[in-house]
Design an enzyme around this catalytic site. Structure first.
Site, PDB file in Angstrom:
ATOM      1  CB  SER A 201      -9.919 -46.463 -85.333  1.00  0.00           C
ATOM      2  OG  SER A 201     -11.031 -46.075 -84.558  1.00  0.00           O
ATOM      3  CB  VAL A 204     -13.790 -46.667 -82.009  1.00  0.00           C
ATOM      4  CG1 VAL A 204     -15.096 -47.355 -81.634  1.00  0.00           C
ATOM      5  CG2 VAL A 204     -14.082 -45.338 -82.698  1.00  0.00           C
ATOM      6  N   GLY A 205     -11.605 -48.433 -80.214  1.00  0.00           N
ATOM      7  CA  GLY A 205     -11.288 -49.630 -79.433  1.00  0.00           C
ATOM      8  C   GLY A 205     -11.225 -49.308 -77.937  1.00  0.00           C
ATOM      9  CD  GLU A 222      -8.593 -59.258 -84.677  1.00  0.00           C
ATOM     10  OE1 GLU A 222      -7.602 -58.816 -85.280  1.00  0.00           O
ATOM     11  OE2 GLU A 222      -8.633 -60.394 -84.171  1.00  0.00           O
ATOM     12  CB  CYS A 256      -6.394 -53.750 -90.901  1.00  0.00           C
ATOM     13  SG  CYS A 256      -6.766 -55.482 -91.211  1.00  0.00           S
TER      14      CYS A 256
END
Ligand code: NAD
Length: 468
Positions: A201, A204-205, A222, A256
């Site tokens: 997500s 968290v990225g 990603e 995704c």
């Protein structure tokens, strides 16, 4: 917060610096840079996917209820073909690329020389728990790096199986698996890796990128987002419905690049709905809960999250849920307002809302009012519409008249843009992601033109102006 000190102490006990030091030593030995070593490792990945296929299928079924065929196409055979593709092409990708040298650099030669980065950390998400870490690993190996992979703790059977298999098949001096959740990942992120590939997500990225910044570690992120799917009235609606239903309801929508929602006009919606219902019936029968081909939601938290989105519109079909089985039926919602709950977040589940867009301009305005998506889909025969869509909509990837199929093309880089990610991998682009493209110039000794050296006389200046 009585436990926070204990949590903090527990976290401090997790220290992977020894593992990193071992892998750095292996990298420094030069072992991973030999093409023979890389070839052996990639062959071993192919062997692992083949010999342990049954175990891998079993783990994926335990984590997500994945059918063997879905596990084969999107995980084991995907990873194996990707390893073979890297193995066959990496020698060419590794070659120096000559570039021309200007007169001021003569006599001399110039080239770009790919070099491995060092130790790469790959953090995977749970929805494709094997593929997401191993495809990244293939590219990192092809480029000559050591790798630590951290599979998602939310797919525990797949994570445990990778931790068992990787040391058996791949060189443990250079490739390791670290299992765990937030605490372990946080501890890993403190270390100075040479590159981090993160899949998951955007929230968290941001944590990953902030941690990497402390060590100036480059990142490939990603991420996800809401991938729109525009259906124009002239599309072949029967095939359109089948392709969208396949993309949305495979892996129970936990993809995704799944078409997140449809944008279409009222008349096209009326023609499309029965065709979507037919496509779902043909794929999963009258009761998809009984179908071996239909997946389950990964855990209770996501089951509840997706279930809450079901009342964002009028139920066209589906809507059944069973918490004890983490089952949510393939569902289509109509009369979905752009401001409804389901349109505020990536759905990541088997619920397909149809939002009205009376023409292409409406659809484009809707998409551009949100973040740049990971994928954008358009169904139409009209070339002008296709070109306009591709020119105006910025997205990580795009597909005309199908969904997700760009994943089958090894040489198309896969990655997001803006909120859907940064950087890319797959094929040659994966090799480049995990390489540094070193610029090299090699000079001859003679003639050594005096013109660049001080004193900077008018004569030298005039000469330089002439040759520049
Ligand atoms: P997830 O919960 O498995 O998390 C991803 C990874 O981040 C895991 O390995 C996890 O351990 C780690 N992590 C979680 N919280 C952390 C924290 N606080 N600090 C450090 N590490 C942490 O997966 P998710 O985030 O639920 O993944 C779903 C998202 O991923 C969706 O948005 C989806 O679109 C996106 N996704 C993108 C791709 C892609 O290739 N672009 C592929 C799959 C999924």
């Amino acid at each position: 917060m009585p436990n926070s000190t204990a949590d903090h102490q527990a976290q401090e006990l997790i220290d992977f610096s020894g593992v990193l030091a071992e892998l750095n030593a292996s990298f420094d030995s030069g072992k991973t840079r030999s093409l023979a070593w890389r070839r052996d490792q990639l062959f071993a990945v192919e062997r692992m996917m083949k010999e342990r296929e049954a175990d891998l299928f079993h783990a994926l079924h335990r984590d997500l209820g994945k059918s063997p065929m879905e596990a084969f196409t999107t995980e084991t055979s995907y990873v194996s073909s990707d390893a073979a593709h890297c193995r066959k092409h990496m020698s060419r990708w590794s070659r120096r690329k000559r570039v021309s040298t200007p007169i001021v650099g003569q006599p001399g030669k110039s080239w770009i020389q790919p070099e491995a980065l060092g130790v790469v950390l790959i953090i995977g998400a749970w929805n494709y728990p094997i593929q997401l870490v191993l495809a990244g690993m293939n590219a990192a190996i092809a480029a000559g790096n050591c790798v630590i992979i951290k599979p998602s703790e939310l797919a525990p059977a797949s994570s445990a199986l990778l931790a068992e298999l990787i040391p058996k098949y791949l060189d443990p001096d250079c490739i390791r698996v670290v299992e765990g959740g937030v605490a372990e990942t946080t501890a890993l992120l403190e270390l100075p890796f040479d590159h981090i590939l993160y899949t998951g997500s955007a929230s968290v990225g941001r944590i990953v990128m902030a941690a990497a910044a402390k060590n100036l570690t480059p990142v490939t992120l990603e991420l996800g987002g809401k991938s729109p799917c525009v259906v124009m009235p002239d599309a072949n609606l029967e095939t359109t419905a089948k392709r969208i239903a396949w993309g949305k309801f495979s892996n129970a929508g936990q993809i995704c690049i799944a078409p997140d929602y449809i944008l279409t006009d009222a008349a096209t919606e009326a023609r499309l709905l029965p065709l979507l219902a037919k496509a779902v019936r043909e794929m999963f029968g009258d009761d998809p809960q009984q179908s071996d081909s239909y997946c389950r939601i990964i855990n209770q938290r996501h089951f509840e999250r997706v279930s809450r989105l079901l009342d964002s519109g009028t139920l066209a079909f589906g809507g059944q849920t069973d918490a004890s089985d983490r089952y949510i039926a393939p569902t289509v919602l109509t009369n979905v307002a752009p401001g409804s709950a389901i349109m505020q977040e990536e759905i990541f589940g088997p619920v397909l809302p149809i939002v009205r867009a009376e023409n292409l301009e409406d659809a484009i305005a809707h998409i551009r009012s949100g973040e740049k998506p990971l994928a954008a889909y358009l169904f139409t025969n009209d070339k002008t519409t296709q070109e306009k869509f591709l020119a105006i909509i910025s997205s990580g990837n795009a597909c005309i008249n199908d969904v997700m199929m760009f994943m089958a093309v090894s040489e198309l880089p896969f990655g997001g843009v803006g909120e859907s990610g940064m950087g890319a991998y797959s094929g040659r682009r994966g090799f480049e992601t995990f390489s540094h493209m070193k610029s090299v110039m090699k000079r001859g000794w003679w003639p050594d033109l005096n013109v660049r050296y001080a004193p900077y006389t008018d004569k030298k200046f005039r000469f330089l102006r002439k040759i520049r």
